[in-house]
Design an enzyme around this catalytic site. Sequence first.
Site, mmCIF file in Angstrom:
data_model
loop_
_atom_site.group_PDB
_atom_site.id
_atom_site.type_symbol
_atom_site.label_atom_id
_atom_site.label_comp_id
_atom_site.label_asym_id
_atom_site.label_seq_id
_atom_site.Cartn_x
_atom_site.Cartn_y
_atom_site.Cartn_z
ATOM 1 N N VAL A 92 -5.305 -10.488 -3.652
ATOM 2 C CA VAL A 92 -4.903 -9.195 -3.079
ATOM 3 C C VAL A 92 -4.468 -8.191 -4.143
ATOM 4 O O VAL A 92 -4.278 -7.021 -3.849
ATOM 5 C CB VAL A 92 -3.758 -9.333 -2.036
ATOM 6 C CG1 VAL A 92 -4.222 -10.063 -0.805
ATOM 7 C CG2 VAL A 92 -2.522 -9.976 -2.645
ATOM 8 N N GLY A 93 -4.275 -8.627 -5.324
ATOM 9 C CA GLY A 93 -3.880 -7.655 -6.342
ATOM 10 C C GLY A 93 -3.519 -8.334 -7.642
ATOM 11 O O GLY A 93 -3.432 -9.561 -7.737
ATOM 12 N N GLY A 133 -0.866 -7.802 -11.021
ATOM 13 C CA GLY A 133 0.222 -7.069 -11.659
ATOM 14 C C GLY A 133 0.286 -7.397 -13.128
ATOM 15 O O GLY A 133 -0.589 -8.087 -13.668
ATOM 16 N N LYS A 173 1.961 -15.894 -6.170
ATOM 17 C CA LYS A 173 1.900 -15.094 -7.396
ATOM 18 C C LYS A 173 1.832 -16.049 -8.575
ATOM 19 O O LYS A 173 2.750 -16.846 -8.786
ATOM 20 C CB LYS A 173 3.161 -14.221 -7.472
ATOM 21 C CG LYS A 173 3.141 -13.195 -8.557
ATOM 22 C CD LYS A 173 4.246 -12.193 -8.290
ATOM 23 C CE LYS A 173 4.300 -11.116 -9.332
ATOM 24 N NZ LYS A 173 5.146 -10.004 -8.922
ATOM 25 N N ASP A 198 12.804 -2.113 -11.293
ATOM 26 C CA ASP A 198 11.386 -1.768 -11.432
ATOM 27 C C ASP A 198 10.915 -1.172 -10.113
ATOM 28 O O ASP A 198 9.862 -1.522 -9.590
ATOM 29 C CB ASP A 198 10.579 -3.012 -11.798
ATOM 30 C CG ASP A 198 9.163 -2.644 -12.251
ATOM 31 O OD1 ASP A 198 8.943 -1.464 -12.613
ATOM 32 O OD2 ASP A 198 8.278 -3.520 -12.225
HETATM 33 N N1 LIG Z 1 4.176 -10.304 -0.880
HETATM 34 C C1 LIG Z 1 3.050 -9.596 -0.938
HETATM 35 N N2 LIG Z 1 2.349 -9.304 0.182
HETATM 36 C C2 LIG Z 1 1.202 -8.576 0.129
HETATM 37 N N3 LIG Z 1 0.658 -8.089 -1.005
HETATM 38 C C3 LIG Z 1 1.309 -8.331 -2.156
HETATM 39 C C4 LIG Z 1 2.531 -9.089 -2.191
HETATM 40 N N4 LIG Z 1 2.951 -9.155 -3.468
HETATM 41 C C5 LIG Z 1 2.042 -8.473 -4.194
HETATM 42 N N5 LIG Z 1 1.040 -7.978 -3.420
HETATM 43 C C6 LIG Z 1 -0.127 -7.192 -3.861
HETATM 44 O O1 LIG Z 1 -0.462 -7.590 -5.175
HETATM 45 C C7 LIG Z 1 -0.378 -6.472 -6.081
HETATM 46 C C8 LIG Z 1 0.157 -6.948 -7.404
HETATM 47 O O2 LIG Z 1 1.517 -7.279 -7.239
HETATM 48 P P1 LIG Z 1 2.468 -7.614 -8.463
HETATM 49 O O3 LIG Z 1 3.830 -7.790 -7.914
HETATM 50 O O4 LIG Z 1 1.897 -8.764 -9.223
HETATM 51 O O5 LIG Z 1 2.343 -6.367 -9.433
HETATM 52 P P2 LIG Z 1 2.839 -4.858 -9.260
HETATM 53 O O6 LIG Z 1 4.203 -4.871 -8.644
HETATM 54 O O7 LIG Z 1 1.768 -4.064 -8.561
HETATM 55 O O8 LIG Z 1 2.887 -4.362 -10.762
HETATM 56 P P3 LIG Z 1 3.854 -4.892 -11.939
HETATM 57 O O9 LIG Z 1 3.431 -6.271 -12.255
HETATM 58 O O10 LIG Z 1 3.625 -3.924 -13.049
HETATM 59 O O11 LIG Z 1 5.269 -4.837 -11.394
HETATM 60 C C9 LIG Z 1 0.516 -5.466 -5.365
HETATM 61 O O12 LIG Z 1 0.245 -4.142 -5.789
HETATM 62 C C10 LIG Z 1 0.161 -5.699 -3.905
HETATM 63 O O13 LIG Z 1 -0.999 -4.977 -3.571
#
Ligand SMILES: Nc1ncnc2c1ncn2[C@@H]1O[C@H](COP(=O)(O)OP(=O)(O)OP(=O)(O)O)[C@@H](O)[C@H]1O
Length: 371
Positions: free
Chosen positions: A9-10, A12, A32, A147
């Site tokens: 889904v994404g 980070g 994650k 953050d």
């Molecule tokens: N609990 C969750 N439920 C649904 N989607 C999620 C969840 N956690 C993360 N995501 C998705 O995954 C993406 C990446 O999340 P992640 O927390 O790894 O990084 P980020 O917060 O976007 O960036 P950074 O790592 O710089 O803080 C998010 O932008 C979101 O779209």
Amino acid sequence: MGYEKVRSVGRGAFGDCILCRGRNDASKVIVKVINTHGMSAKEENYMQSEVNLLKKVQHPLIIGYIDYFTSDNQLAIVMQYAEGGTLEKLINERVIKESNTKEHFPEKTVLEYFTQVQYFLFPPNHLNIQILVALDHMHSKHIVHRDLKPQNILMNRKRTILKLSDFGISKELGTKSAASTVIGTPNYLSPEVCESRPYNQRSDMWSLGCVLFELLHLERAFNGENLPAIVMKITQGKLKRMGDHVSEEVKIIVNKLLQTIPTNRPDIAELLVNPTVLPYLISIHCDLGRLEPPSNDKRKPSASLGSRLRTYPTQSTLRALSSSSIAPSTQNMTPVQSSLDSGFFAAGRSTGFNSRSQSRVPVQTKYEQYH
Ligand SMILES: Nc1ncnc2c1ncn2[C@@H]1O[C@H](COP(=O)(O)OP(=O)(O)OP(=O)(O)O)[C@@H](O)[C@H]1O
């Protein structure tokens, strides 16, 4: 691990987020996966104990951690799935790309979201003893979120409830993991963080101001072609002119939050009793008690949480808040009719990564020691 992959889904700065389904009960969770390569055993243990601690934090407005697993150079954190995606995606959807027009949120909706963000960043101490203990512990270890940005604010399926993610681990990751050389979004960083000066809760207030501005205008408060341009605007406090659709009261709040000198920003106590914000806060207190626990939460629900929230007298909240010297009279205030409801994370789909340009900056500059 008792989960199977559905889809990614994404991504980070620290790794991939994968939507998974429970093998036995088909519940959906996010896993994650963090690369721990380069972390010492001590640091890895510390990360694990933090996740263990965060598993105990149960709050309707914070994404709950369910479990974690380790394997070669990887730490997988299992957390609640937010089906409505990120606040960033919601904001992007209001920008109609073809005609370059924006469908602004009603100010009431913005203030509802804004108050939720404040609430989960700085939950009133008396809300839940379990959270209090966990948060106290985190704060005593100088772990705060720091953050705050629309990508870290997730939503339920109906997009009425915001949930903060990455609470707690971000600081540790930011300083300890090999990923600390990876990059993050600089647009929400306060001037003092940009300049590597000491960081405190007033820096979170700045980020809160950036989120409020963006909710109102559907564009970032501080943006630029490249990193130096963004940082320059932030450190000079060069805020864009606010739109005519924003009320004077709300403009004042944004301007106060986005003061370059931290002590000129309101602290949370001041903001929560602001006459424009307070009615929304009262609504949250009333509504949180009606929320159901997330359906995919594997942890045993805290039997006392719901009842404690449900029976919590709003008047005591007001008394506690009104002890501030600038507390307004609450006698004539009525809670705002709120769209908060249950239906937490029940079905729907999540988002991918955001569509807007991601300006990135080394993560370690984001995370200064909390003072
Ligand atoms: N609990 C969750 N439920 C649904 N989607 C999620 C969840 N956690 C993360 N995501 C998705 O995954 C993406 C990446 O999340 P992640 O927390 O790894 O990084 P980020 O917060 O976007 O960036 P950074 O790592 O710089 O803080 C998010 O932008 C979101 O779209």
